[in-house]
Design a protein around this motif. Structure first.
Motif, mmCIF file in Angstrom:
data_model
loop_
_atom_site.group_PDB
_atom_site.id
_atom_site.type_symbol
_atom_site.label_atom_id
_atom_site.label_comp_id
_atom_site.label_asym_id
_atom_site.label_seq_id
_atom_site.Cartn_x
_atom_site.Cartn_y
_atom_site.Cartn_z
ATOM 1 N N GLU A 171 -9.017 -0.745 7.623
ATOM 2 C CA GLU A 171 -8.435 -1.374 8.809
ATOM 3 C C GLU A 171 -9.518 -1.946 9.715
ATOM 4 O O GLU A 171 -9.387 -3.062 10.243
ATOM 5 C CB GLU A 171 -7.602 -0.344 9.574
ATOM 6 N N SER B 199 -6.944 9.117 5.029
ATOM 7 C CA SER B 199 -7.017 8.548 6.375
ATOM 8 C C SER B 199 -8.382 7.918 6.630
ATOM 9 O O SER B 199 -8.477 6.831 7.215
ATOM 10 C CB SER B 199 -6.757 9.625 7.432
ATOM 11 N N SER C 279 -8.593 4.697 4.844
ATOM 12 C CA SER C 279 -7.643 3.767 5.465
ATOM 13 C C SER C 279 -8.199 3.187 6.757
ATOM 14 O O SER C 279 -8.110 1.974 7.006
ATOM 15 C CB SER C 279 -6.316 4.481 5.738
ATOM 16 N N MET D 112 0.834 -1.202 0.000
ATOM 17 C CA MET D 112 0.000 0.000 0.000
ATOM 18 C C MET D 112 0.871 1.254 0.000
ATOM 19 O O MET D 112 0.598 2.223 -0.725
ATOM 20 C CB MET D 112 -0.910 -0.008 1.230
ATOM 21 N N GLY E 13 -4.827 -1.194 5.428
ATOM 22 C CA GLY E 13 -5.545 -0.037 5.953
ATOM 23 C C GLY E 13 -4.669 0.855 6.812
ATOM 24 O O GLY E 13 -4.675 2.077 6.669
ATOM 25 N N SER F 196 -1.507 1.186 6.695
ATOM 26 C CA SER F 196 -0.302 1.611 5.989
ATOM 27 C C SER F 196 -0.194 3.115 5.782
ATOM 28 O O SER F 196 0.849 3.714 6.057
ATOM 29 C CB SER F 196 -0.218 0.907 4.632
ATOM 30 N N LEU F 197 -1.252 3.735 5.284
ATOM 31 C CA LEU F 197 -1.184 5.150 4.903
ATOM 32 C C LEU F 197 -1.625 6.107 6.011
ATOM 33 O O LEU F 197 -1.627 7.320 5.814
ATOM 34 C CB LEU F 197 -2.015 5.396 3.651
#
Length: 397
Positions: free
Chosen positions: A288, A281, A284, A264, A314, A316-317
């Protein structure tokens, strides 16, 4: 913070990696002792499992306490000096680990030396990681903040993934002195490499007090801390979760989590620049949350694998997406302080995951941890929605 001239993606990445390599050295130093020191404290020194775990936790608390100071000092002294200081601290942890082995005939002294080494490593982690990130932003320009933070995360988790098994192997071959010597070597090489790089000019301007920095970034940090819980419960408890259901393959679930995380970061980090950190976000956190709910309700190991991959993808960013927005809240001369304060919430989230999850497991069983984690991440969704509804603050305001 001056903008860099137009560069290709390859040129940008090369410049970033030339600085983020120090983060890799740092987190390889963090990963190497993780699977070894608890056994040394418990089996060789004869202390309880509680103290064996506490030796590891000391580093987290040292990192948490020193994060804001690392950013503040990076603003004042420049990121290069902070990185070099952080590498010295990492190297000292290796020296103290060797000293602890030499002193193991006096268990109390050996334990004290290990604890002091963990403090040095915690401070080294916060200084090196925060300094490297700020250095990278200065090298390529603030418009590439998301790219720098993303590469910093890849270096962090790649180093941690390599560090633990490598530490075990070196311990089996040479004892603790094996991985401790590697830590010292990386500190020396890293210090020499950093010293050869040109220093970043520090912006001379008025800096706002820490409490004002905190007031501007704490909601972003809180979102990060809550989102970190998903990572924490998988990294800490997925092996016990598999064991509680007489399943094998927990290591593969951890591998899939890491693959989802790294893939990701490498493929979709440009989405932050394109759509904005808050929107990325939000998506993400939802991914998650779904991943954690799948693990909670999983009836077979492969469903846990799917949930672990989604949780990793999820999460990751989250750090770079919210981090981009957090540093926007202050002027360049305060961005190190903002980044350090923001990052401290990640350490806080990881530090609280173990004891809180342990209480939940004792009362409601292993599966409850993943349902509770999904609920916590859902709270992060609500915080992100709140941030989206707020007017954008000007850093000068």
């Amino acid at each position: 913070m001056s903008s860099a001239p137009a560069l290709s993606n390859v040129q940008l990445n090369k410049r970033i990696i030339s600085v983020i390599i120090f983060t890799f050295f740092c987190y390889l130093s963090v990963g190497l002792p993780l699977a070894v020191l608890p056994g040394f404290v418990h089996n060789q020194l004869g202390y309880s499992s509680f103290l064996a775990g506490l030796i590891i936790s000391i580093q987290y608390f040292a990192t948490l306490i020193s994060r804001p100071q690392s950013g503040r000092l990076a603003d004042i002294l420049g990121p290069k000096r902070i990185v070099m200081l952080g590498l010295v601290c990492c190297g000292m942890s290796g020296v103290l680990s060797i000293a602890a082995v030499l002193a193991q005939t006096l268990p109390w002294l050996s334990l004290l030396l290990l604890a002091l080494g963990r403090v040095f490593l915690g401070v080294g982690e916060s200084f090196t990681s925060t300094g490297s990130t700020l250095w990278g932003i200065n090298v390529v320009g603030s418009l590439q903040t998301a790219r720098v933070i993303s590469w910093n995360g890849v270096a962090t988790y790649l180093a941690m993934a390599i560090g633990a098994p490598l530490g075990v192997m070196l311990n089996q071959l040479f004892g603790i002195a094996g991985f401790a010597s590697l830590i010292i070597l990386m500190a020396v090489v890293g210090f020499w490499m950093a010293s050869k790089k040109p220093a970043i000019k520090v912006t001379v301007a008025n800096r706002i007090p820490f409490h004002q920095v905190f007031s501007r970034v704490w909601l972003y940090g809180l979102g990060l801390g809550l989102g970190t819980i998903g990572f924490g419960v998988i990294a800490t408890f997925i092996t016990l979760y598999f064991a509680s259901r007489d399943w094998s393959g927990a290591a593969f679930a951890l591998t899939l989590f890491s693959l989802g995380f790294i893939a990701m970061r490498l493929v979709f980090s440009n989405m932050i620049t394109r759509f904005g950190g808050l929107k990325v976000s939000l998506v993400s956190f939802l991914i998650e949350c779904v991943g954690l709910l799948i693990i909670w309700q999983a009836a077979t190991p492969w469903l846990v694998d799917v949930g672990a991959f989604m949780t990793g993808a999820g999460f990751s960013l989250v750090f770079p997406a919210l981090g981009v927005e957090a540093v926007k809240q202050v002027q360049p001369q305060n961005q190190g302080s903002a980044l350090g304060t923001y990052s401290a919430f990640l350490d806080l989230g990881l530090g609280l995951t173990g004891p809180v999850a342990g209480i939940l497991i004792g009362h409601w069983g292993m599966q409850s941890v993943y349902l509770a984690a999904a609920g916590v991440v859902l709270t992060a969704v609500l915080i992100t929605l709140r941030l989206l509804s707020l007017p954008q603050r000007s850093p000068a305001g």
